[in-house]
Design an enzyme around this catalytic site. Structure first.
Site, short mmCIF file in Angstrom:
data_model
loop_
_atom_site.label_atom_id
_atom_site.label_comp_id
_atom_site.label_asym_id
_atom_site.label_seq_id
_atom_site.Cartn_x
_atom_site.Cartn_y
_atom_site.Cartn_z
CE LYS A 11 64.23 20.44 -0.70
NZ LYS A 11 63.46 20.17 0.52
CG ASN A 12 64.98 16.46 0.48
OD1 ASN A 12 64.81 17.63 0.83
ND2 ASN A 12 64.05 15.75 -0.12
CB CYS A 106 53.54 20.06 5.68
SG CYS A 106 54.30 20.08 4.08
NE ARG A 111 56.12 16.13 5.37
CZ ARG A 111 56.89 16.66 4.43
NH1 ARG A 111 56.52 17.74 3.81
NH2 ARG A 111 58.02 16.11 4.11
CG ASP A 294 59.67 14.80 -2.76
OD1 ASP A 294 58.55 14.83 -2.23
OD2 ASP A 294 60.73 15.03 -2.14
NE ARG A 387 60.43 24.62 1.32
CZ ARG A 387 59.65 23.59 1.58
NH1 ARG A 387 58.35 23.72 1.54
NH2 ARG A 387 60.16 22.42 1.89
C1 UD1 Z 1 61.36 13.44 3.19
C2 UD1 Z 1 61.67 14.49 2.17
C3 UD1 Z 1 60.44 14.82 1.34
C4 UD1 Z 1 59.86 13.56 0.75
C5 UD1 Z 1 59.65 12.50 1.81
C6 UD1 Z 1 59.23 11.15 1.23
C7 UD1 Z 1 63.42 15.74 3.27
C8 UD1 Z 1 63.81 17.01 3.92
N1 UD1 Z 1 62.16 15.67 2.86
O1 UD1 Z 1 60.37 14.01 4.04
O2 UD1 Z 1 60.83 15.71 0.30
O3 UD1 Z 1 58.60 13.85 0.16
O4 UD1 Z 1 60.87 12.28 2.54
O5 UD1 Z 1 60.17 10.68 0.33
O6 UD1 Z 1 64.22 14.85 3.07
N2 UD1 Z 1 55.65 9.28 8.94
C9 UD1 Z 1 55.05 8.82 10.10
N3 UD1 Z 1 55.69 9.04 11.29
C10 UD1 Z 1 56.89 9.67 11.38
C11 UD1 Z 1 57.50 10.12 10.19
C12 UD1 Z 1 56.85 9.90 8.98
O7 UD1 Z 1 53.97 8.25 10.06
O8 UD1 Z 1 57.41 9.81 12.49
C13 UD1 Z 1 54.98 9.04 7.64
C14 UD1 Z 1 54.63 10.35 6.92
O9 UD1 Z 1 53.39 10.86 7.34
C15 UD1 Z 1 54.59 9.89 5.48
C16 UD1 Z 1 55.67 8.81 5.42
O10 UD1 Z 1 55.89 8.41 6.77
O11 UD1 Z 1 53.36 9.30 5.20
C17 UD1 Z 1 56.98 9.25 4.80
O12 UD1 Z 1 57.44 10.42 5.45
P1 UD1 Z 1 58.99 10.72 5.63
O13 UD1 Z 1 59.78 9.77 4.78
O14 UD1 Z 1 59.31 10.82 7.07
O15 UD1 Z 1 59.09 12.16 5.00
P2 UD1 Z 1 60.07 13.32 5.45
O16 UD1 Z 1 61.33 12.77 6.00
O17 UD1 Z 1 59.30 14.32 6.25
#
Ligand code: UD1
Length: 422
Positions: A11-12, A106, A111, A294, A387
């Site tokens: 999915k991701n 979320c 996030r 996850d 989802r």
């Molecule tokens: C993706 C996955 C999700 C998974 C996560 C971590 C998808 C659609 N979703 O989510 O299933 O749980 O990776 O493996 O692929 N962060 C910041 N600033 C930012 C972005 C992120 O501080 O601009 C922090 C987040 O709060 C979190 C960490 O970085 O603590 C990891 O988040 P991130 O890897 O970005 O998760 P997603 O891409 O949203």
């Protein structure tokens, strides 16, 4: 659970790939798409911008970005699915302009998107938040050096997409190394992008003028595979999980072995079986190749009936133990310290209960717990689970699980599980 299960496409990875696909103005065919609601909403969001989106069959779609007339993805899609923000990177790269509704709060944590913005700005874009929309604009995009302050899958993929057409070289440091980051990079390269180093923490992108059509197959879903591996362990079963890339599952296989499971690895399958007592371990979630956040709820369920005291330390998201309250109703003995460390005293068995899925992975974990429990369970709010898991209850039934989805309008959002699954 006993038998074999076929894992669907990731999915991701699919969500990033679908956004990237419309960066080309030629036909792109994507295969092995999982038929899950996140992906289907993403396809609707893309169709809403004017792109050609033609479903070839349940798992294949043809896209063509040449007919796009709007660079806006509004709230009606984002409310339901967060990864719509990948349209920011894709449209910024291709059209130098994008507006995407701000993803809502979320259930698993705040996030933020600061790292996405930082990367876009380094390439020359101006970013702002207006009326709950993230707006990105650039008169030109120039290759740049970006150091991510935290490892983010989303920011890595988004900035990688935005830099595909930027003039010169972009270097992303402290990039995420998850399999889906690599899959999106491989897909972009299959359309003519020049991306090197995906899968390491330094990704280099040399800008190209345009992308061409492609025919690409999405990788298998690491987390769906891990979920069935955990189901085998929690139910003391024997499951052959097929159509996987075992390398992507190493942290999960390693942890299950440490707990006492037997894990056999084949070219494109893993078999998890339990023939001795399971015991406690320590788990810490980390970016890839560490143990995935996850998979945190699923491994907690496995440990809830393993002998001794385990700890599960969540380091990625700050609010990912909400489901523990649900598990406690099944007779588990878990305390959560500082919101980030679960201390699990293994109990002899779980009992069925009325449960509510609190998010996608926690929902899947509750299903596993219910399958392992003595007594019937009902799980509400399963749209979270739908989802990200294709045919979840059908696949579990094929492994001997007594699970059905409520089929009238009132019960459509529930799973009903009966005791003593195989
Ligand atoms: C993706 C996955 C999700 C998974 C996560 C971590 C998808 C659609 N979703 O989510 O299933 O749980 O990776 O493996 O692929 N962060 C910041 N600033 C930012 C972005 C992120 O501080 O601009 C922090 C987040 O709060 C979190 C960490 O970085 O603590 C990891 O988040 P991130 O890897 O970005 O998760 P997603 O891409 O949203």
């Amino acid at each position: 659970m006993v038998g074999e299960v076929q894992i669907s496409g990731a999915k991701n990875a699919a969500l990033g790939i679908l956004a990237a696909a419309v960066m080309a103005d030629e036909d792109v065919i994507i295969r092995n798409l999982p038929d899950v609601s996140d992906v289907n909403i993403m396809l609707e969001a893309i169709a809403g911008t004017g792109a050609v989106v033609k479903r070839l069959d349940r798992h294949e779609v043809l896209l063509n970005g040449s007919t796009i007339r709007s660079h806006v993805v509004d709230n009606s899609y984002i409310r339901k699915m967060r990864a719509g923000y990948y349209m920011l990177g894709a449209f910024l790269g291709k059209y130098h302009s994008a507006r995407v509704a701000l993803p809502g709060g979320c259930p698993i944590g705040v996030r933020p998107i600061d790292q996405h913005r930082k990367g876009f700005e380094a390439l020359g874009a101006v970013t702002s938040i207006e009326n709950n929309m993230i707006c990105v604009e650039a008169s030109e995009l120039k290759g740049a050096y970006v150091y991510f302050d935290s490892v983010s899958v989303g920011a890595t993929i988004n900035v990688m997409m935005a830099s595909v057409f930027a003039e010169g070289r972009t270097v992303l440091e402290n990039a995420a190394k998850e399999p889906h980051v690599v899959d999106v990079a491989n897909f972009l390269n299959s359309m003519g992008a020049h991306i090197k180093g995906a899968g390491t923490d330094v990704i280099r992108i040399d800008g190209v003028k345009k992308l061409h059509g492609s025919d690409y197959t999405v990788i298998p879903d690491q987390i769906e595979a891990g979920t069935f591996m955990a189901a085998a362990a929690a139910t003391r079963g024997d499951v052959l999980v097929r159509n996987v890339i075992p390398k992507h599952l190493e942290s999960i296989s390693g942890k299950l072995r440490e707990i006492g499971c037997t894990v056999e690895v084949y070219d494109d399958a893993v078999r998890v079986l339990v023939n001795r007592e399971l015991h406690s371990v320590r788990v810490k979630t980390l970016p890839y190749p560490g143990f995935p956040t996850d998979m945190q709820p699923q491994i907690t369920v496995v440990l809830s009936t393993a002998k001794g005291t385990s700890t599960v330390n969540e380091t990625i998201f700050e609010n990912r133990f909400k489901y523990v309250d649900e598990l406690m109703r099944m007779g588990t003995n878990i305390t959560v310290e500082h919101g980030s460390i679960a201390v699990i005293d293994g109990v002899k068995g779980l009992k069925g209960a009325q449960l509510v899925a609190t998010d996608l992975r926690a929902g899947a974990a509750l299903v596993i717990a219910a399958l392992a429990a003595d007594g019937d369970s009902v799980i509400d709010d399963i749209e979270f689970i739908l989802r990200g898991y294709e045919d979840f209850e059908r696949k579990l039934r094929a492994l001997g699980g007594d699970i059905v989805m409520g089929d009238d309008e009132k019960e459509a959002k529930k799973f009903f599980l009966k005791a003593n699954a195989v």
